[in-house]
Design a protein around this motif. Structure first.
Motif, PDB file in Angstrom:
ATOM      1  N   PHE A  43       0.721  -1.036  -0.179  1.00  0.00           N
ATOM      2  CA  PHE A  43      -0.095   0.033   0.120  1.00  0.00           C
ATOM      3  C   PHE A  43       0.991   1.484  -0.061  1.00  0.00           C
ATOM      4  O   PHE A  43       1.946   1.266   0.604  1.00  0.00           O
ATOM      5  N   VAL A  44       0.269   2.298  -0.681  1.00  0.00           N
ATOM      6  CA  VAL A  44       0.887   3.551  -0.789  1.00  0.00           C
ATOM      7  C   VAL A  44      -0.044   4.687  -0.609  1.00  0.00           C
ATOM      8  O   VAL A  44      -1.304   4.370  -0.998  1.00  0.00           O
ATOM      9  N   GLY A  45       0.352   5.814  -0.148  1.00  0.00           N
ATOM     10  CA  GLY A  45      -0.826   6.912   0.048  1.00  0.00           C
ATOM     11  C   GLY A  45      -0.786   7.576  -1.502  1.00  0.00           C
ATOM     12  O   GLY A  45       0.418   7.543  -2.184  1.00  0.00           O
ATOM     13  N   ILE A  46      -1.757   8.139  -1.691  1.00  0.00           N
ATOM     14  CA  ILE A  46      -1.781   9.107  -2.958  1.00  0.00           C
ATOM     15  C   ILE A  46      -2.515  10.423  -2.685  1.00  0.00           C
ATOM     16  O   ILE A  46      -3.371  10.640  -1.711  1.00  0.00           O
TER      17      ILE A  46
ATOM     18  N   ASP B 177       8.879  15.899   5.512  1.00  0.00           N
ATOM     19  CA  ASP B 177       8.615  14.453   5.418  1.00  0.00           C
ATOM     20  C   ASP B 177       7.222  14.031   5.697  1.00  0.00           C
ATOM     21  O   ASP B 177       6.535  14.896   6.380  1.00  0.00           O
ATOM     22  N   VAL B 178       6.273  13.204   5.358  1.00  0.00           N
ATOM     23  CA  VAL B 178       5.005  12.962   5.521  1.00  0.00           C
ATOM     24  C   VAL B 178       4.862  12.061   6.705  1.00  0.00           C
ATOM     25  O   VAL B 178       4.906  10.777   7.107  1.00  0.00           O
ATOM     26  N   THR B 179       4.743  12.823   7.970  1.00  0.00           N
ATOM     27  CA  THR B 179       4.867  12.202   9.215  1.00  0.00           C
ATOM     28  C   THR B 179       3.312  11.633   9.652  1.00  0.00           C
ATOM     29  O   THR B 179       2.242  11.999   8.950  1.00  0.00           O
TER      30      THR B 179
ATOM     31  N   VAL C 117      -3.701   3.010  -2.021  1.00  0.00           N
ATOM     32  CA  VAL C 117      -4.090   2.069  -2.958  1.00  0.00           C
ATOM     33  C   VAL C 117      -2.759   1.203  -2.895  1.00  0.00           C
ATOM     34  O   VAL C 117      -1.659   1.506  -2.615  1.00  0.00           O
ATOM     35  N   PRO C 118      -2.925   0.042  -3.525  1.00  0.00           N
ATOM     36  CA  PRO C 118      -1.783  -0.994  -3.775  1.00  0.00           C
ATOM     37  C   PRO C 118      -0.756  -0.110  -4.691  1.00  0.00           C
ATOM     38  O   PRO C 118      -1.397   0.562  -5.609  1.00  0.00           O
ATOM     39  N   ARG C 119       0.440  -0.249  -4.716  1.00  0.00           N
ATOM     40  CA  ARG C 119       1.173   0.189  -5.805  1.00  0.00           C
ATOM     41  C   ARG C 119       1.098   0.034  -6.805  1.00  0.00           C
ATOM     42  O   ARG C 119       1.343   0.907  -7.757  1.00  0.00           O
ATOM     43  N   SER C 120       0.646  -1.262  -7.404  1.00  0.00           N
ATOM     44  CA  SER C 120       0.378  -1.600  -8.804  1.00  0.00           C
ATOM     45  C   SER C 120      -0.759  -0.858  -9.355  1.00  0.00           C
ATOM     46  O   SER C 120      -0.802  -0.743 -10.527  1.00  0.00           O
TER      47      SER C 120
ATOM     48  N   GLU D  82       5.133   7.263   0.610  1.00  0.00           N
ATOM     49  CA  GLU D  82       5.280   6.117   1.391  1.00  0.00           C
ATOM     50  C   GLU D  82       4.541   6.386   2.531  1.00  0.00           C
ATOM     51  O   GLU D  82       4.412   7.473   3.207  1.00  0.00           O
ATOM     52  N   LEU D  83       3.941   5.543   3.193  1.00  0.00           N
ATOM     53  CA  LEU D  83       3.137   5.760   4.554  1.00  0.00           C
ATOM     54  C   LEU D  83       3.888   5.811   5.521  1.00  0.00           C
ATOM     55  O   LEU D  83       4.780   5.312   5.760  1.00  0.00           O
ATOM     56  N   PRO D  84       3.450   6.727   6.447  1.00  0.00           N
ATOM     57  CA  PRO D  84       4.175   6.896   7.818  1.00  0.00           C
ATOM     58  C   PRO D  84       4.095   5.721   8.649  1.00  0.00           C
ATOM     59  O   PRO D  84       4.673   5.868  10.022  1.00  0.00           O
ATOM     60  N   VAL D  85       3.395   4.767   8.339  1.00  0.00           N
ATOM     61  CA  VAL D  85       3.243   3.552   9.176  1.00  0.00           C
ATOM     62  C   VAL D  85       3.270   2.303   8.661  1.00  0.00           C
ATOM     63  O   VAL D  85       3.230   2.379   7.165  1.00  0.00           O
ATOM     64  N   ARG D  86       3.563   1.477   9.250  1.00  0.00           N
ATOM     65  CA  ARG D  86       3.929   0.171   8.585  1.00  0.00           C
ATOM     66  C   ARG D  86       2.489  -0.655   8.502  1.00  0.00           C
ATOM     67  O   ARG D  86       1.871  -0.946   9.276  1.00  0.00           O
ATOM     68  N   THR D  87       2.515  -1.323   7.028  1.00  0.00           N
ATOM     69  CA  THR D  87       1.168  -2.077   6.761  1.00  0.00           C
ATOM     70  C   THR D  87       1.502  -3.415   6.282  1.00  0.00           C
ATOM     71  O   THR D  87       2.671  -3.473   5.664  1.00  0.00           O
ATOM     72  N   PRO D  88       0.561  -4.400   6.546  1.00  0.00           N
ATOM     73  CA  PRO D  88       1.249  -5.765   5.864  1.00  0.00           C
ATOM     74  C   PRO D  88       1.279  -5.636   4.455  1.00  0.00           C
ATOM     75  O   PRO D  88       0.601  -5.033   3.849  1.00  0.00           O
TER      76      PRO D  88
END
Length: 310
Positions: free
Chosen positions: A170-173, A185-187, A245-248, A268-274
Motif C-alpha cells: 500500500f502507498v498513499g496518494i 516528511d509525511v509524518t 491504494v496498492p502500488r500496482s 510512502e505511508l508513515p506507518v507500516r502495513t502488511p
C-alpha cells in the motif's frame, strides 16, 4: 414412465445458449443451419420451452434459458472432459474455450490489456470473461462457476490450489501539489491532518492503516468509503482527500507509466502495513487440465514481464 433423453442434445443446447445464433452455433459444431434449426426444435419439444425467441433480427433467451445457461455450460464442459483422453496433447492455436476469471477492477485494469495481447497472439479462439469479486467465497470455484480467481487469499477452503503471482504494498496518494507533500516528511501527524477516502467492498471505514495509527495513539478522519481503487484515485486527483491504494494501481498496464503524470502523486505511508500477496486460486478439478494450466502459466508470465511477479 421415464422419458428417454438424447444426451447428444446437450452440446447443441450449450452452443445455442452461448452463441444465441443458429448459424454461428451450427458453424462451431460443424452442422448446417437447417440441421441446427431442427435440433433447436427438438430441444424446445424436450424442455417444453421456446428457449430462444426472435427479437427483430436476433434471438433472445427466455427466462428459463437464462436460468439454465450456467448449468448447461458446466454439464457440457464436464461431459467433454470425461470423454477426452487424460494425456491428450493441447493445441493452443486451435483451442476454443471461454475462461471465467474473478478479479477486482485493479487487476483487470493492470493486467487485462497485456493478458489479452498474449492470448490473442497464441490462442486467438480463447475468450476471457472477467467477473466482479464481491467477496472471497470459495463456492463459485467449487461449483465451477468460475475457472480462476485472482487476489489475496482469504478463504479457508483447504482443497483450493494457489500460486503467487506478485507481491504488492500500500502507498498513499494525493493530487499533484497537495500541501501534504510540501518540503517536509509525511509524518503520521501530518498524514492524519487531512480527510481520507478508503476502499472497501464491505463499506468499512477502517483497515490496517488505522490499526497502525492506533498503536501510536492517532486517528485519521475517514470521510468517504468507495467500492474501487479507481474511485479513490479519481477522488484524490480532484480534491484534497488522501487515498490509499496498492502500488500496482499506479502503473498503466499498457505503457507502464506512473499515474503521477495523470495528476496523482504517491508517497510512502508513515506507518507500516502488511504486504499484499496477489495469487491465482483454482479448484483441484482443473489442476491437471492442460488448457487451464496454460492459462495459469500465461497469467504468471504476463505478471513477470510487467515486473510484477517475484
Amino acid at each position: 414412465m421415464t422419458q428417454n433423453v438424447d444426451l447428444n442434445l446437450l452440446s447443441s443446447l450449450d452452443m445455442l445458449l452461448t452463441e444465441r445464433n443458429v448459424t454461428r452455433a451450427a458453424h462451431r459444431l460443424g452442422l448446417s443451419p437447417s440441421a441446427m434449426s431442427r435440433t433447436l426444435s427438438r430441444l424446445r419439444a424436450a424442455t417444453g420451452d421456446q428457449l430462444l425467441v426472435q427479437a427483430g433480427r436476433t434471438l433472445v433467451p427466455t427466462p428459463y434459458a437464462e436460468q439454465i445457461t450456467g448449468r448447461v455450460h458446466e454439464l457440457a464442459r464436464n461431459a467433454r472432459a470425461v470423454l477426452q483422453p487424460v494425456n491428450q496433447a493441447l493445441d493452443i492455436a486451435t483451442l476454443e474455450r471461454t475462461f471465467t476469471i474473478r478479479a477486482n477492477d485493479g487487476f483487470v485494469d493492470l493486467v487485462g490489456p497485456s493478458l489479452m495481447t498474449a492470448i490473442a497472439h497464441s490462442a486467438s479462439r480463447v475468450r476471457i470473461r472477467f467477473v466482479q469479486k464481491p467477496d472471497k467465497d470459495a463456492q463459485p470455484l467449487r461449483e465451477g462457476m468460475i475457472d480462476l480467481e485472482v487476489g489475496v487469499i482469504g478463504t479457508k477452503a483447504p482443497e483450493l490450489k494457489t500460486r503467487l503471482l506478485f507481491q504488492d504494498r500500500f502507498v498513499g496518494i494525493c493530487r499533484t501539489g497537495h500541501p501534504l507533500l510540501a518540503p517536509s516528511d509525511v509524518t503520521a501527524n501530518r498524514y492524519i491532518g487531512y480527510p481520507h477516502v478508503v476502499v472497501s467492498r464491505k463499506g468499512q471505514f477502517s483497515g490496517p492503516v488505522d490499526d497502525a495509527l492506533g498503536q501510536l495513539g492517532l486517528r485519521r478522519t475517514v470521510a468517504m468509503v468507495v467500492p474501487s481503487y479507481a474511485n479513490a484515485m479519481r477522488i484524490a486527483r480532484y480534491s484534497d482527500f488522501i487515498g490509499l491504494v496498492p502500488r500496482s494501481c499506479l502503473v498503466n498496464g499498457a505503457t507502464g507509466d506512473n499515474a503521477r503524470s495523470a495528476g496523482l502523486q504517491h508517497f510512502e505511508l508513515p506507518v507500516r502495513t502488511p504486504g499484499i500477496k496477489v495469487s491465482a486460486i483454482w479448484h483441484p478439478r482443473f489442476h491437471a487440465d492442460l488448457a487451464h494450466r496454460w492459462l495459469r502459466d500465461t497469467i504468471l508470465a504476463v505478471c513477470r514481464n510487467m515486473q510484477l511477479a517475484d
